[in-house]
Design an enzyme around this catalytic site. Structure first.
Site, PDB file in Angstrom:
ATOM      1  N   HIS B 262       0.899  -1.234  -0.229  1.00  0.00           N
ATOM      2  CA  HIS B 262      -0.037  -0.029   0.014  1.00  0.00           C
ATOM      3  C   HIS B 262       0.991   1.488  -0.120  1.00  0.00           C
ATOM      4  CE1 HIS B 262      -3.922  -1.886   0.608  1.00  0.00           C
ATOM      5  NE2 HIS B 262      -3.484  -2.759   1.350  1.00  0.00           N
ATOM      6  N   ASP B 322      -0.489  -4.808   6.061  1.00  0.00           N
ATOM      7  CA  ASP B 322      -1.682  -5.622   5.432  1.00  0.00           C
ATOM      8  C   ASP B 322      -1.337  -6.061   4.010  1.00  0.00           C
ATOM      9  OD1 ASP B 322      -2.110  -2.899   5.225  1.00  0.00           O
ATOM     10  OD2 ASP B 322      -4.129  -3.462   4.378  1.00  0.00           O
ATOM     11  N   GLU B 323      -2.017  -7.050   3.546  1.00  0.00           N
ATOM     12  CA  GLU B 323      -2.020  -7.430   2.057  1.00  0.00           C
ATOM     13  C   GLU B 323      -0.840  -6.978   1.348  1.00  0.00           C
ATOM     14  OE1 GLU B 323      -6.593  -6.376   0.918  1.00  0.00           O
ATOM     15  OE2 GLU B 323      -5.629  -4.650   1.115  1.00  0.00           O
ATOM     16  N   VAL B 324       0.422  -7.949   1.631  1.00  0.00           N
ATOM     17  CA  VAL B 324       1.498  -7.579   0.874  1.00  0.00           C
ATOM     18  C   VAL B 324       1.806  -8.724  -0.321  1.00  0.00           C
ATOM     19  CG1 VAL B 324       4.009  -7.552   1.165  1.00  0.00           C
ATOM     20  CG2 VAL B 324       2.632  -6.724   3.018  1.00  0.00           C
TER      21      VAL B 324
END
Lengths: 536, 536
Positions: B262, B322-324
């Site tokens: 992100h 988050d969400e790597v």
């Protein structure tokens, strides 16, 4: 330092943004040719003028006020005071407007031409239309052609546009019964409708929950039927303000007084109007639809519609007729006796048809063309037995609203020779992700098997914003820009606007224009506008 | 004419509305006892006063400004000028406020007490709290006890309240990267948070699409990473305004600088920060997450978090995590070499854990307690092999956000001895019908198998308003009153607030209060408020 490379880049950039600007008109005009050549515009040196040969001249209420409005919309930083000052002879850019008919003080009508031709060249633009309503559409297009560069300078490109709407009826329904919408919210919505070239405000003004229309003939209807008799009503003055605001934007106001169902609030101010429901042999204390068995009903309706017909100048009127629950009628002995007397047997659709027929006759006598929800057509279709007691051709315009194969219904209605307004695919009241705009955009209203004559009977469509979950707090973001997607479908050439991918950046740009004009239009997806809504 | 029957009816009506008013506090206090006896309030004869024994006295910034604010909220027609005038000795109604600690110039903290006792009797009310933050909650409650009759007279009922929050952390996440939210919209949201007793503004300030935080240390981050370097940024002054506005309402500001994923917008102003992705043996020109293989990364992060830690006074900081997506890391030869050197094999979760561990250490050295999204816990859990290379206990607070069995995750995290913030059931950004508020209301955050100790580790929850489809145009109606439903769940006793049916009219009433205070809160269903939002 502006070296030659930078100058070249700037030029290319202008070219690019110029092209964007020309493509940026929403809804897309029928025919556009534009050069990449930017013409500068200076707010202090700009004027709207009436062409010498124009049938309308200064003093034309519709165009005079439109000139003021569009000046402020085109140059948001300048006040209208500046605008007045700028109307000197020496202005370097003039937009000359010409119409062939002086319809300045009339109301827009179902058959009003909205076509226009717009030609922008160096230092001059000319806008030609048959009617002032067409001129309004052209002014909107002109305003969308203008763009501002990073330094606050205004430009537009040399452009030739010939434009007219695909459909004559491009409506929006607002429901002011389930929640009251303050007059300001209505006026603001009318502004935004004009930006998307929508031209009919279908005012679903009363329904079960409340009766906010302050009726001169029967004041108790709002005194007892509104959410509040003082603060949650539309006075005669409010109504005339709405109609006048709409007129100046070329928008018709179509009132709907829906009956015989959806009338619970009417009963609060008119005790003998609704059908008393029975529980066995005794009245249960609850009420059903309007009582079609009582002569007083039609007496009342005649007086109500007489008032409505004179308050609302449009020659069309919406009579509703949807979702009638027969349970209460069935329970009522008077209604059953009436059924027997009329020879309807046990078919209550005949009773509904009889009722609607009577209302249609009342309004026809007032020179109004009735519009009804599809239910009425469906009932008529069923009861049109060989003896043709209630002929379908007493109907005129049918609004198709039910889900499912709505084009099947459009086909049936047009086959019966009736005109159609399509609403089914454009129910915007249910919240959904904004990015579902494509759903509203990709509707194909004429994609049914039928003759050319049948297709011509589809006079347009409308977006419906029912009020269960909507009031002034969320009306604007729920309407815009999704209603604009429908608006392009109803105005533009389907072949030129078949690609969602090509429409997306244009709609995004148009949405930024709406923000700039103070319309609280939702974002489509991640991103930004140069001028954001400030949220206050 | 007011005959005795009418007088009796009026009395009964007052009784009734009095009861409604007492029940009308949202979120519901822990203990309320109220009589049906209305006490009149006169805006010209009302004052807030500091009790003599109070540790805070006039000059206390938090309470002085709260007195002004709540006077205007309680008596909307009166200006604050009137308020000042009314503070005479002879006032007939005084609300005496007393706190036991003079924390007037401090910031609300994670362990600040928010409890208060409020006692309303004839001509007098007293509000006692340990901290000014508790006093603020009590003032909000007091303001909600006051009601106005049809004639514009104000009343409240004799009431005893003892109140404190069920959960310490009651947050709201706003995302200012996917869309920029003007400072005014943030301030207005803080106002509304205070009305629902929410106490943490989780500011997801930067993300892939834009970097609006104007960083003093690295100005290029917003110069190049914001949507616009001048108009779509938060200056240091903006940030301090937000923090100060929040402080005065007892709201903590928790900044999130999410990494290593992100972070696309970060790369625009910091060219060596992100991982260059490879297509075979050559760089593809695209970039992935922050590059954990480069020492310059951690040097940069240390300086960035040093600034963030000093700008945001809260002792907590959200590190994201988050969400790597590992694809780009896998493609990069330097990253692969680093993996080998570190002995991570081909397990990229170890790399992610290593990265987060380093960031946690950086912020721990700055005396900040880190919060991370659950992904980080999940990775740590996986890599916590017998050798315990990366112990879970380096983590402190884990925010649970994923769908599915979120209470299973809560159970696992608390079992590992870590604190939990629950967000999964409160994602409000996806548009849904307003009437789905019950979904947010009926969440049971502690409804998992676990010890008492585990339950205590659930420090609270938060509503998340991600920005894909949300900006200032639709933020307020999408937040309110649905966020208030979550707020009652986080503040009130679960046993007293288990019925959706009983909550519905209270929430409807609270929503009308929000409208009255200028908050654009959506309707729940058909109906009206006495003072509607005007839509302009």
């Amino acid at each position: 330092m502006l070296n030659s490379l930078a100058a070249l880049l700037l030029f290319l950039l202008l070219l690019l943004s110029g092209l964007q600007a020309a493509e940026g008109v929403w809804p897309l005009p029928q025919r556009v040719s534009s050069s990449a050549e930017p013409v500068p515009l200076n707010p202090q040196d700009f004027s709207f003028d009436y062409a010498r040969h124009s049938a309308a001249q200064q003093g034309c209420s519709v165009l005079d006020s439109a000139f003021n409005r569009y000046f402020a919309l085109i140059f948001p930083e300048y006040t209208s005071a500046n605008a007045a000052l700028s109307s000197s002879e020496a202005t370097t850019f003039r937009l000359e407007v010409s119409v062939t008919r002086d319809d300045c003080e009339s109301y827009p009508a179902a058959d009003s031409s909205e076509g226009y031709r717009l030609s922008v060249s160096e230092g001059k633009a000319s806008l030609n239309a048959e009617t002032v309503w067409g001129a309004l559409r052209g002014l909107e297009t002109f305003s969308q052609l203008v763009y501002e560069d990073e330094f606050g300078k205004f430009f537009l490109n040399k452009t030739e546009i010939e434009d007219f709407p695909r459909f004559q009826y491009r409506g929006m329904l607002l429901d002011t019964s389930r929640h009251y919408l303050p007059v300001q919210a209505l006026l603001k919505t009318l502004d935004a409708m004009a930006y998307s070239k929508l031209n009919v405000f279908h005012w679903h003004i009363v329904d079960d929950p409340s009766f906010p229309y302050q009726c001169s003939t029967f004041p108790d209807l709002s005194n007892k039927g509104a959410f509040h008799p003082m603060t949650h009503i539309y006075t005669q003055l409010d109504v005339s303000r709405v109609i006048s605001h709409a007129r100046l934007r070329g928008i018709r106001v179509l009132p709907e007084f829906d009956s015989p169902g959806h009338t619970r609030s009417w009963g609060r101010g008119r005790s003998d109007l609704l059908t008393p429901c029975y529980s066995g042999a005794i009245p249960s204390g609850t009420f059903g639809p309007v009582n079609p068995a009582s002569p007083s009903t039609f007496h009342f309706m005649a007086r109500l519609y007489k008032e409505v017909s004179s308050v609302f100048p449009d020659s069309y009127i919406h009579l509703g007729g949807d979702e009638v629950d027969f349970t209460c009628w069935k329970s009522n002995p008077d209604v059953r006796a009436f059924m027997k007397k009329m020879g309807f047997g046990r078919d209550f659709t005949k009773l509904e048809s009889f009722y609607m027929e009577s209302i249609v006759n009342i309004t026809a006598a007032l020179n109004k063309t009735p519009i009804v929800w599809q239910d009425v057509f469906d009932y008529h279709e069923r009861v049109s037995t060989p003896q043709q007691m209630m002929p379908v051709d007493s109907l005129s315009v049918v609004e198709v609203w039910k889900e499912g194969c709505y084009l099947c219904e459009v086909r049936r209605v047009t086959k019966a020779g009736l005109r159609v307004i399509l609403a089914s695919p454009w129910y915007l009241d249910q919240p959904g992700p904004t990015h579902d705009w494509a759903r509203y955009y990709t509707v194909r209203p004429l994609d049914f098997k039928g003759t050319e004559e049948q297709k011509k009977l589809v006079i347009g469509g409308e977006v419906c914003m029912w009020g269960e979950y909507v009031d002034a707090t969320n009306l604007s973001p729920r309407l815009w820009p999704r209603a604009s997607a429908a608006a392009e479908r109803l105005w533009s050439d389907e072949k030129l606007t078949s690609s969602v991918e090509r429409a997306a950046p244009r709609l995004q740009e148009f949405r930024c224009k709406l923000l700039r004009r103070g319309i609280q239009a939702e974002p489509l997806y991640i991103g930004h506008c140069r001028h954001e809504y400030q949220g206050v």
